[in-house]
Design an enzyme around this catalytic site. Structure first.
Site, PDB file in Angstrom:
ATOM      1  N   CYS A 106       2.515  75.410  21.706  1.00  0.00           N
ATOM      2  CA  CYS A 106       1.902  76.676  21.187  1.00  0.00           C
ATOM      3  C   CYS A 106       0.601  76.697  20.637  1.00  0.00           C
ATOM      4  O   CYS A 106      -0.299  77.124  21.303  1.00  0.00           O
ATOM      5  CB  CYS A 106       2.864  77.426  20.182  1.00  0.00           C
ATOM      6  SG  CYS A 106       4.416  77.706  20.784  1.00  0.00           S
TER       7      CYS A 106
HETATM    8  N1  SAJ Z   1       0.733  70.558  12.050  1.00  0.00           N
HETATM    9  C1  SAJ Z   1      -0.210  69.843  11.310  1.00  0.00           C
HETATM   10  N2  SAJ Z   1      -0.151  70.339  10.261  1.00  0.00           N
HETATM   11  C2  SAJ Z   1       0.194  71.360   9.517  1.00  0.00           C
HETATM   12  C3  SAJ Z   1       1.053  71.926  10.366  1.00  0.00           C
HETATM   13  C4  SAJ Z   1       1.290  71.409  11.687  1.00  0.00           C
HETATM   14  O1  SAJ Z   1      -1.086  68.884  11.679  1.00  0.00           O
HETATM   15  O2  SAJ Z   1       0.030  71.834   8.716  1.00  0.00           O
HETATM   16  C5  SAJ Z   1       0.739  70.106  13.418  1.00  0.00           C
HETATM   17  C6  SAJ Z   1       2.198  69.591  13.871  1.00  0.00           C
HETATM   18  O3  SAJ Z   1       2.148  68.122  13.470  1.00  0.00           O
HETATM   19  C7  SAJ Z   1       2.048  69.659  15.338  1.00  0.00           C
HETATM   20  C8  SAJ Z   1       1.455  70.918  15.747  1.00  0.00           C
HETATM   21  O4  SAJ Z   1       0.414  71.057  14.340  1.00  0.00           O
HETATM   22  O5  SAJ Z   1       1.611  68.677  16.079  1.00  0.00           O
HETATM   23  C9  SAJ Z   1       1.847  72.195  15.626  1.00  0.00           C
HETATM   24  O6  SAJ Z   1       3.027  72.146  14.677  1.00  0.00           O
HETATM   25  P1  SAJ Z   1       3.564  73.892  14.258  1.00  0.00           P
HETATM   26  O7  SAJ Z   1       4.390  73.566  12.913  1.00  0.00           O
HETATM   27  O8  SAJ Z   1       3.050  74.670  14.256  1.00  0.00           O
HETATM   28  O9  SAJ Z   1       4.752  73.912  15.237  1.00  0.00           O
HETATM   29  P2  SAJ Z   1       5.011  74.340  16.752  1.00  0.00           P
HETATM   30  O10 SAJ Z   1       4.070  74.128  17.681  1.00  0.00           O
HETATM   31  O11 SAJ Z   1       6.472  74.217  16.988  1.00  0.00           O
HETATM   32  O12 SAJ Z   1       4.829  75.947  16.343  1.00  0.00           O
HETATM   33  C10 SAJ Z   1       5.877  76.763  16.502  1.00  0.00           C
HETATM   34  C11 SAJ Z   1       5.208  78.228  16.681  1.00  0.00           C
HETATM   35  N3  SAJ Z   1       6.222  78.984  17.080  1.00  0.00           N
HETATM   36  C12 SAJ Z   1       5.938  80.013  17.953  1.00  0.00           C
HETATM   37  O13 SAJ Z   1       4.863  80.028  18.671  1.00  0.00           O
HETATM   38  C13 SAJ Z   1       7.137  80.794  18.528  1.00  0.00           C
HETATM   39  C14 SAJ Z   1       4.628  78.811  15.592  1.00  0.00           C
HETATM   40  O14 SAJ Z   1       4.189  79.967  15.469  1.00  0.00           O
HETATM   41  C15 SAJ Z   1       5.288  78.647  14.192  1.00  0.00           C
HETATM   42  O15 SAJ Z   1       4.790  79.168  13.002  1.00  0.00           O
HETATM   43  C16 SAJ Z   1       5.780  76.942  13.988  1.00  0.00           C
HETATM   44  O16 SAJ Z   1       6.515  76.702  15.397  1.00  0.00           O
HETATM   45  C17 SAJ Z   1       6.514  76.880  12.771  1.00  0.00           C
HETATM   46  O17 SAJ Z   1       6.295  77.474  11.823  1.00  0.00           O
HETATM   47  O18 SAJ Z   1       7.279  75.699  12.857  1.00  0.00           O
END
Ligand code: SAJ
Length: 419
Positions: A260
């Site tokens: 995403c």
């Molecule tokens: N990450 C960072 N720093 C942060 C947060 C995330 O480096 O503060 C990195 C993570 O390690 C990862 C990437 O970013 O590699 C994405 O992390 P994410 O927490 O956004 O997780 P995702 O990719 O699974 O995003 C999903 C998304 N859900 C949908 O699209 C339906 C996102 O909108 C959600 O907010 C997120 O999950 C969530 O909250 O867990």
């Protein structure tokens, strides 16, 4: 036999949707082009991280069947498209699977059917790409059948939020389409949010993920200069996070993975470029986030230099190679670029990850270690990339000869350094 719902695409979005619809008492048919996926599901076997075999068996017991036969569309009241839209070379979504699904629907579309696109894409796709293909059936959108967009909000590994308790945005081609889509989703979810149209619903999803992408890039860029300014950014963010309003904490990392966050914002940038100018925030965020794997390796190299060891020839242990903690998913994981950079600089790379039994990068296997304790003692430097809850960070910090913690989770010591 008629069905309430046909779900096209039985992956991490489609299968949970089918499960929730089955639990809500709907008759559900799963349509997928992959015969192996269909066979496994009909045998009660799941291929999706968050859906276990017992849940598939429960779904089957409620009458769910999976098939490759598109003629089931003709018997459906509602058809939801959940096929992948991977990033294409032009920077926008690859829509070939959406177009193929729409062509199948067009061949079997009957009056009164509701068609919903859930696959993430740029604003305009539903009305500029999906609608014309469906009207190839001779039926008119908004008149003979209903058409809407509803962004998927499936969060892999999230144990709190699932389909039922996550508000569902729906935007229809006409108000009647919106109302019809809202009535359908109202059977599956606690809260339906009606957007003013398909483009607003498409845009809502991109806002959600672009917001994360840009804010992660912001703290990643801050991490780089804070280190040089001698500022403990991790501590500063924890202090900022005490603000009870107007702030959401994001934290630096080795890059941004997943299906995403690194992908979706590009769809918006792709659409904006059709206007003749760039979506600069997203393009800059992409550049910053994509640079983090190389920055991690630079920091590891500096730490080794200070300890009198060169990176070339050093043994480097990577801890956690998935794209985020506590799941097995490796899509777009930044660990891959970390390995590439380490190999280029002559390091010997091994990894440990409780969720990943075997791993290769560019066709070359990365050796998995199972004896974590021993591996920490053997490695010239260990790099924590994903803070899996299975990791005992105190023990890792004590055992590692040198630890670069890219998640700010381990207690800093002389040989334990945060990004
Ligand atoms: N990450 C960072 N720093 C942060 C947060 C995330 O480096 O503060 C990195 C993570 O390690 C990862 C990437 O970013 O590699 C994405 O992390 P994410 O927490 O956004 O997780 P995702 O990719 O699974 O995003 C999903 C998304 N859900 C949908 O699209 C339906 C996102 O909108 C959600 O907010 C997120 O999950 C969530 O909250 O867990």
């Amino acid at each position: 036999m008629r069905s309430d719902l046909v779900v096209i695409g039985l992956g991490y979005v489609g299968l949970p949707l089918a499960v929730e619809a089955g639990r809500s008492g709907l008759s559900v048919v799963g349509l997928d082009r992959d015969a192996a996926t269909v066979a496994r599901l009909n045998d009660g076997i799941s291929h999706v991280d968050d859906i276990d075999d017992a849940t598939v068996a429960e779904l089957r017991a409620q009458g769910f069947t999976a098939t490759t036969d598109e003629s089931v569309i003709a018997e459906a009241d509602t058809v939801v498209i959940c096929v992948p839209t991977p990033l294409a070379g032009h920077g926008g979504p690859e829509l070939v699977m959406v177009e193929s699904a729409c062509a199948a629907i067009s061949r079997h579309l009957t009056p009164g059917t509701l068609v919903v696109l859930e696959s993430t894409t740029y604003p305009g796709t539903t009305e500029e790409v999906v609608l014309p293909i469906l009207e190839g059936s001779g039926l008119r959108a908004g008149t003979d059948f209903h058409l809407a967009f509803s962004p998927e909000r499936v969060d892999p590994g999230n144990k709190i939020y699932g389909i039922r308790n996550t508000p569902k945005v729906v935007g229809g081609y006409t108000q009647d389409c919106t109302t019809t889509a809202a009535a359908f989703y109202g059977k599956l979810v606690d809260q339906v949010v009606q957007a003013s149209g398909t483009r607003e619903a498409e845009m809502a999803k991109l806002i959600e993920n672009t917001y994360r992408h840009v804010n992660i890039a912001l703290v990643n860029e801050m991490a780089i200069f804070s280190h040089e300014l001698g500022i403990d950014l991790w501590d500063a963010i924890s202090c900022a996070a005490t603000k009870p309003f107007g702030y959401q904490a994001f934290r630096p990392g080795p890059g941004v993975g997943g299906h995403c966050i690194p992908i979706d914002p590009n769809y918006l940038a792709h659409k904006v470029r059709t206007l003749g100018y760039p979506f600069r925030m997203v393009e800059l965020a992409q550049e910053i986030n994509a640079r983090m794997p190389r920055y991690v390796v630079e920091r590891a190299q500096q730490l080794l230099d200070h300890s009198g060891t060169t990176l070339s020839g050093a043994q480097v242990l990577l801890l956690g190679v998935t794209y985020k903690a506590d799941i097995a998913d490796q899509r777009e994981t930044s660990a891959r670029d970390v390995v590439r950079r380490l190999r280029t600089l002559g390091a010997e790379v091994v990894y440990h990850d409780p969720h990943v039994g075997s791993w290769e990068v560019d066709g070359t296997p990365v050796r998995a270690v199972t004896d974590l304790d021993g591996a920490l003692g053997d490695a010239d430097i260990s790099i924590l990339l994903q803070r899996h809850s299975a990791y005992d960070l105190a023990a890792i910090g004590n055992r590692a000869r040198l630890l670069l913690d890219t998640r700010g989770s381990a207690r800093p010591q002389s040989h334990v350094v945060r990004l």
